[in-house]
Design an enzyme around this catalytic site. Sequence first.
Site, PDB file in Angstrom:
ATOM      1  N   ARG A   1       5.019  -9.413  -8.210  1.00  0.00           N
ATOM      2  CA  ARG A   1       5.026  -8.292  -9.134  1.00  0.00           C
ATOM      3  C   ARG A   1       3.839  -7.401  -8.811  1.00  0.00           C
ATOM      4  NH1 ARG A   1       8.467  -8.732 -13.352  1.00  0.00           N
ATOM      5  NH2 ARG A   1       9.316 -10.801 -13.814  1.00  0.00           N
ATOM      6  N   ALA A   2       3.866  -6.189  -9.354  1.00  0.00           N
ATOM      7  CA  ALA A   2       2.759  -5.258  -9.118  1.00  0.00           C
ATOM      8  C   ALA A   2       1.486  -5.782  -9.770  1.00  0.00           C
ATOM      9  CB  ALA A   2       3.097  -3.907  -9.720  1.00  0.00           C
ATOM     10  N   ILE A   3       0.349  -5.648  -9.088  1.00  0.00           N
ATOM     11  CA  ILE A   3      -0.940  -5.874  -9.754  1.00  0.00           C
ATOM     12  C   ILE A   3      -1.555  -4.494  -9.982  1.00  0.00           C
ATOM     13  CG2 ILE A   3      -3.191  -6.974  -9.669  1.00  0.00           C
ATOM     14  CD1 ILE A   3      -2.042  -9.055  -7.810  1.00  0.00           C
ATOM     15  N   THR A   4      -1.804  -3.779  -8.890  1.00  0.00           N
ATOM     16  CA  THR A   4      -2.375  -2.438  -9.050  1.00  0.00           C
ATOM     17  C   THR A   4      -1.389  -1.343  -8.650  1.00  0.00           C
ATOM     18  OG1 THR A   4      -3.279  -2.644  -6.844  1.00  0.00           O
ATOM     19  CG2 THR A   4      -4.746  -3.206  -8.656  1.00  0.00           C
TER      20      THR A   4
ATOM     21  N   ASP B   1     -10.524  -8.242  -0.501  1.00  0.00           N
ATOM     22  CA  ASP B   1      -9.342  -8.689   0.218  1.00  0.00           C
ATOM     23  C   ASP B   1      -9.794  -9.144   1.600  1.00  0.00           C
ATOM     24  OD1 ASP B   1      -6.765  -9.274   0.750  1.00  0.00           O
ATOM     25  OD2 ASP B   1      -5.973  -7.297   0.287  1.00  0.00           O
TER      26      ASP B   1
ATOM     27  N   GLY C   1       0.789  -1.226   0.000  1.00  0.00           N
ATOM     28  CA  GLY C   1       0.000   0.000   0.000  1.00  0.00           C
ATOM     29  C   GLY C   1       0.821   1.276   0.000  1.00  0.00           C
TER      30      GLY C   1
ATOM     31  N   LYS D   1      -4.213  -1.123   3.780  1.00  0.00           N
ATOM     32  CA  LYS D   1      -5.219  -2.061   4.275  1.00  0.00           C
ATOM     33  C   LYS D   1      -5.551  -1.798   5.737  1.00  0.00           C
ATOM     34  CE  LYS D   1      -3.814  -5.464   1.009  1.00  0.00           C
ATOM     35  NZ  LYS D   1      -2.803  -6.479   0.728  1.00  0.00           N
TER      36      LYS D   1
END
Lengths: 491, 491
Positions: free
Chosen positions: B199-202, B260, B172, B292
């Site tokens: 790896r990055a998702i968002t 999540d 985050g 989160k």
Amino acid sequence: MVKLSVKDMDIETGGIHIAILNKKDARKLDLHSGNRVVIKKGKTEVTCILDIARSPKSVAEGQLGLFEEVIDHLHVKNNDKVNLEFTDKPKSVALIREKLFGKRLTYEELYTIADDITHDRMTDIEKTYFVTACFTKGLNNEEIVDLTRAMVETGSKINFSSLTLDKHCIGGVPGNRTTMIVIPIIAAAGFIIPKTSSRAITSPSGTADTMECLAKVELTEKEIRHVVKKTGACIVHGGSMNLAPADDKIIEVEHPLSIDAEGQLLASVMAKKYSVGATHVLIDIPMGKSTKANTWAKAKHLRKMFELIGRKLGMKVKVIITDGSQPIGFGVGPLLEALDVIAILKNDSFAPQDLKKKAITMAGMLLEMTGRYKDGFKVAKEILESGKAFKKMNEIIDTQGRLNHLKPGKFRLPVHCPKIGRVKEIDNEIIAKIARMAGAPTDKGSGLFINKKAHDLVKKGELLFTVYTESQFKIDLIKEFLKKNNGYDIH
Amino acid sequence: MVKLSVKDMDIETGGIHIAILNKKDARKLDLHSGNRVVIKKGKTEVTCILDIARSPKSVAEGQLGLFEEVIDHLHVKNNDKVNLEFTDKPKSVALIREKLFGKRLTYEELYTIADDITHDRMTDIEKTYFVTACFTKGLNNEEIVDLTRAMVETGSKINFSSLTLDKHCIGGVPGNRTTMIVIPIIAAAGFIIPKTSSRAITSPSGTADTMECLAKVELTEKEIRHVVKKTGACIVHGGSMNLAPADDKIIEVEHPLSIDAEGQLLASVMAKKYSVGATHVLIDIPMGKSTKANTWAKAKHLRKMFELIGRKLGMKVKVIITDGSQPIGFGVGPLLEALDVIAILKNDSFAPQDLKKKAITMAGMLLEMTGRYKDGFKVAKEILESGKAFKKMNEIIDTQGRLNHLKPGKFRLPVHCPKIGRVKEIDNEIIAKIARMAGAPTDKGSGLFINKKAHDLVKKGELLFTVYTESQFKIDLIKEFLKKNNGYDIH
């Protein structure tokens, strides 16, 4: 926005909209497999999920590979030019997320969701989240009414601008083909009753499958208007029209887990009735071990809810709770059920009396609901037994387009009683399973013909039922299955 | 079972397994689009969803069209013979349905689900039902532990048969690349720390994306064992191994709605640690508006849960709650972050002190957890500032395979301060969005270099940050975006 040349991939997915871009074009446009794109041809557009072609042999640069569902939707052919643009998640996704956290959705929000579902802007995953959100967080009465309205408003509507009757059964009982008797009785009495029915998903036959043994059921909206205008009624497949299309698409994702949330069941049924302009609706709730309402409490609760939602939508709704403890009639499977219906309409002495009595009762209730009759049962019985209903049914069949070249499956397996006693119960699910194994509803002539029903006394060796199918292979499979269970509980 | 000849369709879906049958074969086999089939080649098999080819040009009779994911999985090529058979819904579907109705799942049941997910026997719709069932009905502590174990047991495990350290951050915060500093410190101190990253998702970059600017990160299990044996550590992409593969596949369907669920977050993190045989794990929970854990209560609750689940799995888990109110370091985006890391490891005076201090604190805590050090911070600082950590990092990079031909994006956009004041906050989500618009993580050199952080005094016209990107088009897009919001809250 980029212009591409259509390549017809000649592949159908069974519903999912897929478009394929060459990997060089994809890189140029910064698009990836799984991305959501909008394809436009003139004023028609469709949202697709993107796949990527690794070689120009499958899809070359400048081409856009389209699967059949997309080709059909856009009315395009090879080498037609279409526009493609990237599109983000539809607004609905955020709303569904909120519902999942317990938010109450407004009419406007439910409309947005129904609209995005209707126009295929959502993926299966997103639709599944909607179904589970509604299922686990529930829909309150206002939301059910709003969802019903939203599903109707995002589809086509038919209106006959007069008293319009309708009926519906929430299912679960093989052979329960009251529709094909109730509709001609009501129409013969001079009322409008435009009935749209479904095909089987997990059952051996839906009313549309059974009616299709006698007449065409896939009619256009214009054809249906014509049939109803001419005969006062129709018995057609609802799927071929555009009535509450969001509902059908929601059902598709409910099916894999047999999720049937009460709110969605209510909205689904009421939307179909509302979109044909029904003013008086009779709903049949069979109660039995294997039906949706498997206790009195559940059946009565559903009755209350149907009547409540109906009232809020301005429809007069009556609910009949019926016996769902065994199959109704003798036949199970499209053609065998159609033969039961014809026997009843023709007043044949061998016709199944349980189905006949149930249909007359329901038709009578509908007639009484209009306020024009006091003893509906008597009137309905007279219309049926005088042959007026049969005449009306023939009129409906001829106007929809008569079909009658069907025969029962030529391979037959008689199933005999293993011991003396009395039939206590017949398991609807086992009977349905045997009929499906036999080939119903795909093979119209496959299914079962039942000789012994609950409460009948039986001797060892007496015929319980006969299986009809189109292959010896299926007979062998069913024989194997019957060793474990034939559905009969004999005491 | 039927034998068919492979046709490579040269199309990739991004994960979904698709096989295509000619419509004549489909009719013969009574198969329909959307059916689930198993394709077998020798001992390898894969479950696919069936599409139907309407013309022999796309897929002829006797052929089976396969998309790339299936081709790769079965290691087949054009004209290879494969077997196809129909398969029913996996057993998991009934279990997921029960969970949706609130049932508590046992280890055996969760194993069945994890196994079906791992082997792609479930559709996206079915996986989505699992995610929502767990999300809305919750997982109790036993279920979280059982799901963790099940996800580990259905994948590969690595075990170094000695004290094994690990760290994890729940994410985050842009620029938070502590891993690449903590790992070499711990390994330089002589401990085993096999780190797998995502790896990055968002986000604009995951640790695997950033590490890939310096070294290969897609290593086989055998190569990873070699790297860890030689250097004591590794910093690789977890996705290329088969560690808790069910977890990755669950995350894929969580992503569309950014669901999540706490239970799944815990199981996901702990499964990755458990499958590399970690004995001592430090977990970083950044607390901030956009993370989160956006309140103290949530952060403390998560800490309790991580420690509890760790204990039940026999791992020593410690949690550090950190400042997640603004980006960490100067760089955001793979290469710009990697430059921060190198500057810290080389003791450059211009290195970002916030990232340096956080990494030393974390490394110190890990050292203390082993019980061999009293003042971990001091030891970690000494290892870093003496250059031992940099030497170790070079060893890791060389053993994994050095890469270093990257340059920051050549188009640059300096963003200046609009007024005098003090930076109160920097919005992580806006900074992440700008970096992604610039092209991160796909274009390694794209992203942001931040000059002013929270609490800094700023004058009108002073440089806040610089955007790096590979195209003028993206600069223009970002300029437009910045008119609305540059992420800086200046008072």
